[in-house]
Structures are given as C-alpha cells and as structure tokens.
Design a protein around this motif. Sequence first.
Motif, PDB file in Angstrom:
ATOM      1  N   LEU A 187     -11.734 -20.867  10.544  1.00 39.48           N
ATOM      2  CA  LEU A 187     -11.274 -20.028   9.441  1.00 39.48           C
ATOM      3  C   LEU A 187      -9.838 -19.569   9.664  1.00 39.48           C
ATOM      4  N   GLY A 188      -9.285 -19.990  10.787  1.00 42.10           N
ATOM      5  CA  GLY A 188      -7.909 -19.608  11.075  1.00 42.10           C
ATOM      6  C   GLY A 188      -7.771 -18.341  11.905  1.00 42.10           C
ATOM      7  N   ARG A 189      -8.907 -17.809  12.358  1.00 41.04           N
ATOM      8  CA  ARG A 189      -8.837 -16.580  13.153  1.00 41.04           C
ATOM      9  C   ARG A 189      -8.384 -16.912  14.574  1.00 41.04           C
ATOM     10  N   ARG A 190      -7.544 -16.060  15.093  1.00 38.66           N
ATOM     11  CA  ARG A 190      -7.015 -16.312  16.428  1.00 38.66           C
ATOM     12  C   ARG A 190      -7.419 -15.243  17.431  1.00 38.66           C
ATOM     13  N   ARG A 191      -7.602 -14.029  16.925  1.00 43.30           N
ATOM     14  CA  ARG A 191      -7.984 -12.925  17.804  1.00 43.30           C
ATOM     15  C   ARG A 191      -9.470 -12.646  17.585  1.00 43.30           C
ATOM     16  N   VAL A 192     -10.293 -13.532  18.151  1.00 42.30           N
ATOM     17  CA  VAL A 192     -11.743 -13.428  17.955  1.00 42.30           C
ATOM     18  C   VAL A 192     -12.368 -12.613  19.086  1.00 42.30           C
TER      19      VAL A 192
END
Lengths: 350, 350
Positions: A187-192
């Motif tokens: 989904l394009g999340r980087r800070r998971v």
Amino acid sequence: MTEQSTEPRPTLEAVAARAGVSRATVSRVVNGGDGVREPLVERVRRAVEELGYVPNQAARSLVTRRHDAVAVVIAEPETRVFADPFFALQLRGISKELTAHDSQLVLLLTEGRDDHARVARYLAGGHVDGALVFSLHLDDPLPGLIRGVPTVYGGRPGWRDGSRGAVYVDSDNRGGAREAVRHLVGLGRRRVAHITGALDQTSAVDRLDGYRDVMVDADPGLTVESDFTLGGGERAMRELLDRCPDLDAVFAANDLTAAGALRVLRERGRRVPQDVAVVGFDDMLPFTEQADPPLTTVRQDIEEMGRLMARLLLRGLERTGAASARAGEDVAEAPSSVVLPTTLVRRASA
Amino acid sequence: MTEQSTEPRPTLEAVAARAGVSRATVSRVVNGGDGVREPLVERVRRAVEELGYVPNQAARSLVTRRHDAVAVVIAEPETRVFADPFFALQLRGISKELTAHDSQLVLLLTEGRDDHARVARYLAGGHVDGALVFSLHLDDPLPGLIRGVPTVYGGRPGWRDGSRGAVYVDSDNRGGAREAVRHLVGLGRRRVAHITGALDQTSAVDRLDGYRDVMVDADPGLTVESDFTLGGGERAMRELLDRCPDLDAVFAANDLTAAGALRVLRERGRRVPQDVAVVGFDDMLPFTEQADPPLTTVRQDIEEMGRLMARLLLRGLERTGAASARAGEDVAEAPSSVVLPTTLVRRASA
DNA sequence: TTGAAAGCGCTAACAC
DNA sequence: GTGTTAGCGCTTTCAA
C-alpha cells in the motif's frame, strides 16, 4: 431440583431375564449384535426398549478401559480468554468432531498454577482417553505433568527443546503476519509498526517473526510489546504514537489489540486508513466487522482448528486402541502436527 | 501424540502389597484416612507415592454411584452462542464452583434437535451426578427427556404449565428492563422504542414485559421483534426509524442488539444520545465500553449466575446423596430458584 | 451361535 | 483398628 429417580436403573441382568437369554447375549446385541441370530436380536432389542435400559458406563469402562471421553484443557489464567470468542469457536469445532465419534467433552479450565496438579491428577486418573490442551505459555509445567495421556496441543508448544514430538495444530502465524505486513508495504506504507501479542506464547512470537521477515532492519522503536488485549492495544498505540509520530501503518497481533489501536488513533485524530493503515489478526467477527472502520485482518479458521485437533487425537487413539491392534489391520500413520493456512481479509482499515 | 503409557497403572492391590496392609486399609487412607492409625497411614501414603497410584474412577463409580461430574448442557443451535462471551462467562463461574467441590465439568453442546436424543442418552447413562441446562427455548423437548437427573436451569424455563418445580437461576430481567426504561423516561424521553430479543426465550419476554410495565399504552409501533443478534438489531432499528421517525430513545434487549442499533443510528445521521438515547442489557464488556458512544446498559452478573447454578446443584446432590442420608443429619432445605438483581450502568449513550 | 464364569478395581459391610 | 469378603454392572474368554 427436577426429579430424583430413586428406583435403580435396569441392568444387563434384567434385560437378559426379560428376553430369556444370557447376559452375554444382551451385551453382544447392545454392542452391535454381531454373531447373534436375528430373532434373538429382536427379542433383546425389545426388552431393552421396554425396560429403558441404558448401559452403565462405569462398569463398561472398568473392563474395556475406554471412556469415550476427551478432556479439553484450557490453561489460561487471564480473563482474556473470555473477552473474545476464540475458545468458544474452538470448543464448537471440537464438540462437533467428538460428537460424531460418540465421545464426550470434559472441560478443564485452569485458573492458575494451583490447578495444574488437579488437572494432572484428573488426567492420570484415567477418566478420559486423551486430552486436547490449549493456550500453553512458555515453560508451562502442564505438559510434564500429563505424560501417559495421549495429547494434541492447540498451537505450537513453546518448549525450548523443540516440541519433543508433540502433536499440535496451529495456524501459519508467521506466514499470515508476513502477508499482512507485505500488504501494508504494498500500500506504499514505509513506517509500519507492530504491536505484539503476549510473547510467552508462540503465536505472538511467530507473528513478530513474520513482521520482521518483511521489515528487515525496521526501526526497533516501531515494535512494542503488548498482550493480546484491548486495553493493551490502547496502551501500545499511545506509546507508538508518542515514540514514532510519523508511523503510517500498524500490524496488530490480534483483532482485539487492533480495536484498541483504532480507538486511540481516533482519539488522536489520525484517520484510518488515510493517515494510518491498520491490520489485525484472527478475523474475529463481529469485532472486525463492527470496528470503525471495518478491520482488514488475517483470518484463521478457528473452528476448523478445533475440529482437526479432535480428529488427530481420535485417530491416534484408534491407531493404538484395542480394536485395531487386535485385528492387526492397516495400522495408520501416527498422526503428525498440522499447520493451517491463513488468508488476508481486506476491509476498510488497510 | 505424546507418550502412550503401555504399562498398566498400579491398583489398590499393589499398594496394599507394598505397604503390607489390606486393600481396605489402603482404600480408607486414600479416602481420607479416618480410623486408621497414624503409622499405617504413613506407610500407605508412602506406598501410594512410590507407585504413583491414582484411583481408578470407573471402579469407584461402579460401587459408589457417584461420578463427581456434572454435565453442562448448552442447547443453542444458533451461531449466536459464540458471538458474545455470555456462555464463556457462565462456564467460568460454573467451573470455579465445581472445581472447589472436586467435580468435573462435562460439556454437552447441542447443535439441533438430533442431538437431544444423544444428550438424553448420555444423561440417562449415569455418567454424571447432575446437569446444568442452558438456553432453553419455549417447548424445548429436552427437559422431558432428562427426567431422573437432578437439574438446575440457567434462566427460567418457559413451560406453559409453570416451571413444574424446576430449580433455576435467573436475572431479574423484568425489573432490569423497568429500570432501563424508567431511566430513559427520566431523561425526558417520550417516544421510547424497544427492540425485543428472541421471544421464544423467557429472558426476552420478561424484558418486554418490563418495558410495557413502564410504557403503559405505548405506541405498539415502537416495539419491534428481534433476535438478540447484531444483525437483528440493525434490521430492527431500520424498521423502527422508518416506522417512527420521531422516536427519541431505544431500549434494546441486549448489548449486541444495541450495538446494531447504534450502527444504524449513526448511518442515518442520528446523534446518540442527543437525538436518540440508547440502553442495552447484559453489560457485556468489551462490547459496551468499546461501543461508540459507550453503552448505558443493565448489568447482570453472568459469572455469578453460573457459580450459583453449580452451587445449587451440588447442594441438592449433597442433600439427597448417600453421605447425608446415611447420617440422617441436618437435611437441608431443597434448593429453590434464585433471581439475581440487576443494576443500571450509566455510560454515554443514555 | 449361545451360555457360564471369571474378573476389571474399587468400596462397604461385617468379622476379627 | 484392620482384614476378609461380597459384590457394583459389564465384557470377554472359553466351553458347550
């Protein structure tokens, strides 16, 4: 209390007398009727009917050494057990399977360490043919206490020395976690971030491992330990937001935790999923559906796990039981552990 | 499967031999040790220890006719059972009480009519000392099938011919409902609607009666029949809003139903509690607390109900059991039904 | 095919 | 106090 039957129940003897046959014949008929001639079978059946005869299980067990009963041990001191329908679903699955095999379910709930001895004594007492044991924490002393009773575990036991050949049924926690986190990354999340479960249970450890598989070299600050509860989820989410205000996704170890996280996110004015995407684990309806927004989560088939556990146990019992041993017939494989697949269920939260 | 003890377990005989006493003496020691001189008690205890002797329950039951086991029958074909933690809490209460009396809990889940015969057979089979029966619907055939087994019911049974002297534990559903509705009226609400539970259960009927007690000559259109489920609550709420758009309060038969109602109210843009006040029933955490807004509800102590049921049953068993009968000692009153009070828990929804 | 008889492991009278 | 003995109700050889 409703009716107390004071008159003694009829015995085999009584049925035999009524049918004009021997006890042995009645016994044969009651147990299937093989090798008894039809007219006699009929006579006995009628006598059984008329007298309302029901075999005395204690007497039967005394000689057969079978009980047609299985213990379900839920070793969960926390109230958590009853906060989500997890166990209820497992029980349902187990119950269905046992019923189909004419076995009874004896439920042993343990509230704490004190109860372990009681449970061990019970199992050792030969009341049941086997046991299904749940919710073990690391270093739970129970397994050591129940040697001698065929056992299948719910969830991989967390013994340091491997699982010692124990048979268990588990979900693919690690794989499921990987899928959840990959979805977030996709989904394009980087800070998971990850809110763990109680790390003294293998399910929590495995989900954490799955998270790490995908988020290699993730900021350690993005992982916070919790305990599978709603309140724990809230606390963890607050901590995360304070520590890493820039996080853009959360993978919670279960739905309850995710629900807590959602609540805090709303409090703090973060929009889900626009600002922060959230994924849970379990797919515990109606929690997930009722959540606002409805929760994307990793589904595991709880009821099926229960059913499978029962099936493995019963199969193992048959294998070693008198019946098959006597006949020397197709001695099936010893049952081995099963890990069930999980599936990602997409809803609105991620 | 974990370890299969193939070697036979030691018997009384073996212990007796080892301790150099008779079987009777061992039996006495094992059962409390009254009337056995101290040194012998010691010797026997040691032998028991060394051999790891555990009494064979089947043999014991065969002669004592006691089983130290109680059946819990949950007759609930619907999935609903597992949607809320209701039964889990009852089970917990029951389990605690039984454990304290060294009794085991045998769980019988029935999925439908077919299972009734099975349950009846099991109970008649003399596996258990008594039964705790739940979730009866009107005209449930089960009670007729289990004559002869001391039974305590969870919730007032709904037989047309009164409760036939059955012992049950129930909440004050009617009183609780009255309190809920009075609260709404006290808030100045005039168009108070009611979403009922499944009216084939007395709890639903009683709550409806309580509503009517307060809302005498209420618009019949304000009452809509439902089924204790979330989905049912949603449907009912929609129907109510269509029919009586001017309603200003809702008393839902349980929290799950209330949750459904809340969701629909939100959908339709009604503010809670400003436009419509909502009260539930059960105080099923975390549903009520997690609800948005947190739900005002009528609390019943589910766990205590379970505990009480078990206590009543055990007391009744003692009363009629061999022990007290033999001694002719203080023959206690036959236990009678108990109705537990409810309390209104105020939160934000009303 | 059917019946007689020997226990399964334990408790509870009843003797000693 | 302690031991002896007779079952509890059933299954299961073993004979008939």
